[in-house]
Motif scaffolding. Structure first.
Motif, short mmCIF file in Angstrom:
data_model
loop_
_atom_site.label_atom_id
_atom_site.label_comp_id
_atom_site.label_asym_id
_atom_site.label_seq_id
_atom_site.Cartn_x
_atom_site.Cartn_y
_atom_site.Cartn_z
N LEU A 18 -8.39 -9.08 -4.62
CA LEU A 18 -7.36 -9.40 -5.60
C LEU A 18 -6.15 -8.49 -5.43
CD1 LEU A 18 -6.40 -10.97 -8.11
CD2 LEU A 18 -7.66 -9.30 -9.50
N ALA A 19 -6.39 -7.19 -5.20
CA ALA A 19 -5.29 -6.24 -4.99
C ALA A 19 -4.48 -6.60 -3.75
CB ALA A 19 -5.83 -4.82 -4.88
N VAL A 20 -5.15 -7.03 -2.69
CA VAL A 20 -4.45 -7.42 -1.46
C VAL A 20 -3.60 -8.66 -1.70
CG1 VAL A 20 -4.82 -8.33 0.88
CG2 VAL A 20 -6.08 -6.32 0.12
N VAL A 21 -4.15 -9.63 -2.41
CA VAL A 21 -3.38 -10.85 -2.70
C VAL A 21 -2.17 -10.52 -3.58
CG1 VAL A 21 -3.46 -13.05 -3.95
CG2 VAL A 21 -5.31 -12.43 -2.38
N LEU A 22 -2.35 -9.67 -4.57
CA LEU A 22 -1.23 -9.29 -5.43
C LEU A 22 -0.18 -8.49 -4.65
CD1 LEU A 22 -3.11 -8.38 -8.72
CD2 LEU A 22 -1.63 -10.35 -8.31
N SER A 23 -0.62 -7.67 -3.72
CA SER A 23 0.31 -6.93 -2.88
C SER A 23 1.12 -7.88 -2.00
CB SER A 23 -0.45 -5.93 -2.01
OG SER A 23 0.42 -5.20 -1.21
N TRP A 24 0.46 -8.88 -1.44
CA TRP A 24 1.16 -9.89 -0.65
C TRP A 24 2.16 -10.65 -1.52
CZ3 TRP A 24 0.97 -15.24 -1.28
CH2 TRP A 24 1.67 -15.98 -0.31
N LEU A 65 -8.28 4.09 -2.13
CA LEU A 65 -8.51 4.38 -0.71
C LEU A 65 -8.48 3.11 0.14
CD1 LEU A 65 -11.27 7.14 -0.78
CD2 LEU A 65 -8.80 7.41 -0.52
N LEU A 66 -9.11 2.05 -0.35
CA LEU A 66 -9.11 0.78 0.39
C LEU A 66 -7.71 0.21 0.53
CD1 LEU A 66 -12.33 -0.89 -1.06
CD2 LEU A 66 -11.97 -0.17 1.31
N LYS A 67 -6.93 0.28 -0.55
CA LYS A 67 -5.55 -0.20 -0.49
C LYS A 67 -4.75 0.60 0.53
CE LYS A 67 -3.23 -0.80 -4.14
NZ LYS A 67 -2.60 -0.47 -5.41
N GLY A 68 -4.94 1.92 0.55
CA GLY A 68 -4.25 2.77 1.52
C GLY A 68 -4.67 2.47 2.94
N LEU A 69 -5.96 2.26 3.16
CA LEU A 69 -6.46 1.92 4.49
C LEU A 69 -5.92 0.57 4.94
CD1 LEU A 69 -8.31 2.54 6.90
CD2 LEU A 69 -10.17 1.45 5.64
N PHE A 70 -5.86 -0.37 4.02
CA PHE A 70 -5.31 -1.69 4.35
C PHE A 70 -3.83 -1.58 4.73
CE2 PHE A 70 -3.45 -5.83 3.32
CZ PHE A 70 -4.26 -6.65 4.09
N ALA A 71 -3.08 -0.79 3.97
CA ALA A 71 -1.67 -0.57 4.30
C ALA A 71 -1.54 0.10 5.66
CB ALA A 71 -0.99 0.28 3.21
N LEU A 73 -3.61 -0.14 8.20
CA LEU A 73 -3.97 -1.09 9.26
C LEU A 73 -2.93 -2.20 9.43
CD1 LEU A 73 -7.80 -1.45 8.59
CD2 LEU A 73 -6.69 -0.22 10.48
N THR A 74 -2.28 -2.60 8.36
CA THR A 74 -1.36 -3.74 8.44
C THR A 74 0.11 -3.35 8.56
OG1 THR A 74 -1.28 -3.94 6.03
CG2 THR A 74 -2.93 -5.28 7.20
N ARG A 75 0.48 -2.17 8.03
CA ARG A 75 1.90 -1.79 8.04
C ARG A 75 2.17 -0.46 8.70
NH1 ARG A 75 1.40 -3.77 2.49
NH2 ARG A 75 1.47 -1.60 1.83
N GLY A 76 1.13 0.24 9.15
CA GLY A 76 1.33 1.48 9.88
C GLY A 76 0.92 2.73 9.11
N ALA A 77 0.91 3.83 9.86
CA ALA A 77 0.43 5.11 9.32
C ALA A 77 1.27 5.60 8.15
CB ALA A 77 0.40 6.16 10.43
N THR A 78 2.57 5.50 8.25
CA THR A 78 3.44 5.98 7.17
C THR A 78 3.16 5.24 5.88
OG1 THR A 78 5.15 6.58 8.76
CG2 THR A 78 5.83 6.35 6.46
N SER A 79 3.07 3.94 5.97
CA SER A 79 2.80 3.12 4.79
C SER A 79 1.44 3.47 4.19
CB SER A 79 2.86 1.64 5.17
OG SER A 79 2.76 0.84 4.03
N GLY A 80 0.44 3.67 5.04
CA GLY A 80 -0.89 4.03 4.56
C GLY A 80 -0.91 5.36 3.85
N ILE A 81 -0.22 6.35 4.43
CA ILE A 81 -0.17 7.68 3.81
C ILE A 81 0.57 7.62 2.48
CG2 ILE A 81 0.84 10.00 4.06
CD1 ILE A 81 0.22 9.70 7.11
N LEU A 82 1.69 6.92 2.44
CA LEU A 82 2.44 6.80 1.19
C LEU A 82 1.62 6.09 0.12
CD1 LEU A 82 6.02 5.89 2.49
CD2 LEU A 82 5.16 8.12 1.77
N SER A 83 0.89 5.06 0.52
CA SER A 83 0.05 4.32 -0.43
C SER A 83 -1.04 5.21 -1.01
CB SER A 83 -0.57 3.11 0.27
OG SER A 83 -1.46 2.45 -0.60
N ILE A 84 -1.72 5.95 -0.15
CA ILE A 84 -2.80 6.81 -0.63
C ILE A 84 -2.26 7.93 -1.52
CG2 ILE A 84 -4.50 8.54 0.12
CD1 ILE A 84 -5.22 6.63 2.41
#
Length: 180
Positions: A18-24, A65-71, A73-84
């Motif tokens: 659900l979080a992934v769909v809402l993020s999309w 953590l899952l949202k950050g890992l998804f970011a 994997l899909t948008r790059g390391a910077t996006s993942g770090i910022l998300s987490i």
């Protein structure tokens, strides 16, 4: 015991989906509203708030953590770090608000969460850039955090008040979305 763990894993998986769909959905809506890409509506963070309020803090932590890992994997390391970083600071602040000996309104709860999320991302960006220049963006993100927090509050109030009271497993003292 086994079915309880399986239920928790399945529920966390559904909430993550659900979080992934809402993020999309946010990424589709942002350009339509004329917002710059860095400004998001925070819809997927309502899922984390749900987990914190109605399930367990541990579930909310895993979702961050899952949202950050998804970011990542899909948008790059910077996006993942910022998300987490944004998600963890927001989660800590929200959890802290729930520990207060008095009732915090849903509006204050959501605005504080949004502001903490933006602050966490700004601090991470300044570390990643090795410069305080990222902090120049602070006024824009503070205003955005207040607006997004207000929107989140309205949406969360509508969603969470429709849930039956027996769904709460978190053991929190005060739910900001239940009027006292």
């Amino acid at each position: 015991m086994r079915s309880s763990k399986a239920r928790d894993v399945a529920r966390t998986g559904l909430l993550f989906a659900l979080a992934v769909v809402l993020s999309w959905l946010e990424s589709c809506i942002t350009p339509l509203l004329g917002l710059i890409p860095a400004l998001k509506l925070g819809l997927s963070n309502i899922v984390v708030m749900y987990a914190l309020l109605f399930l367990r803090p541990r579930t909310a932590f895993f979702l961050v953590l899952l949202k950050g890992l998804f970011a990542f994997l899909t948008r790059g390391a910077t996006s993942g770090i910022l998300s987490i970083c944004g998600g963890l600071l927001s989660l800590v602040i929200l959890w802290g608000l729930l520990q207060l000996p008095f009732h915090v309104s849903g509006y204050i709860f959501c605005v504080c969460g949004a502001l903490a999320h933006n602050l966490g991302q700004l601090l991470a960006a300044s570390v990643l850039l090795s410069s305080a220049m990222a902090l120049a963006y602070t006024p824009v993100l503070l205003v955005a955090g207040i607006a997004v927090g207000a929107l989140s509050s309205i949406l969360a109030q509508a969603l969470f008040s429709a849930l039956p009271a027996y769904t709460t497993e978190s053991g929190i003292r005060h739910n900001p979305f239940i009027n006292k």
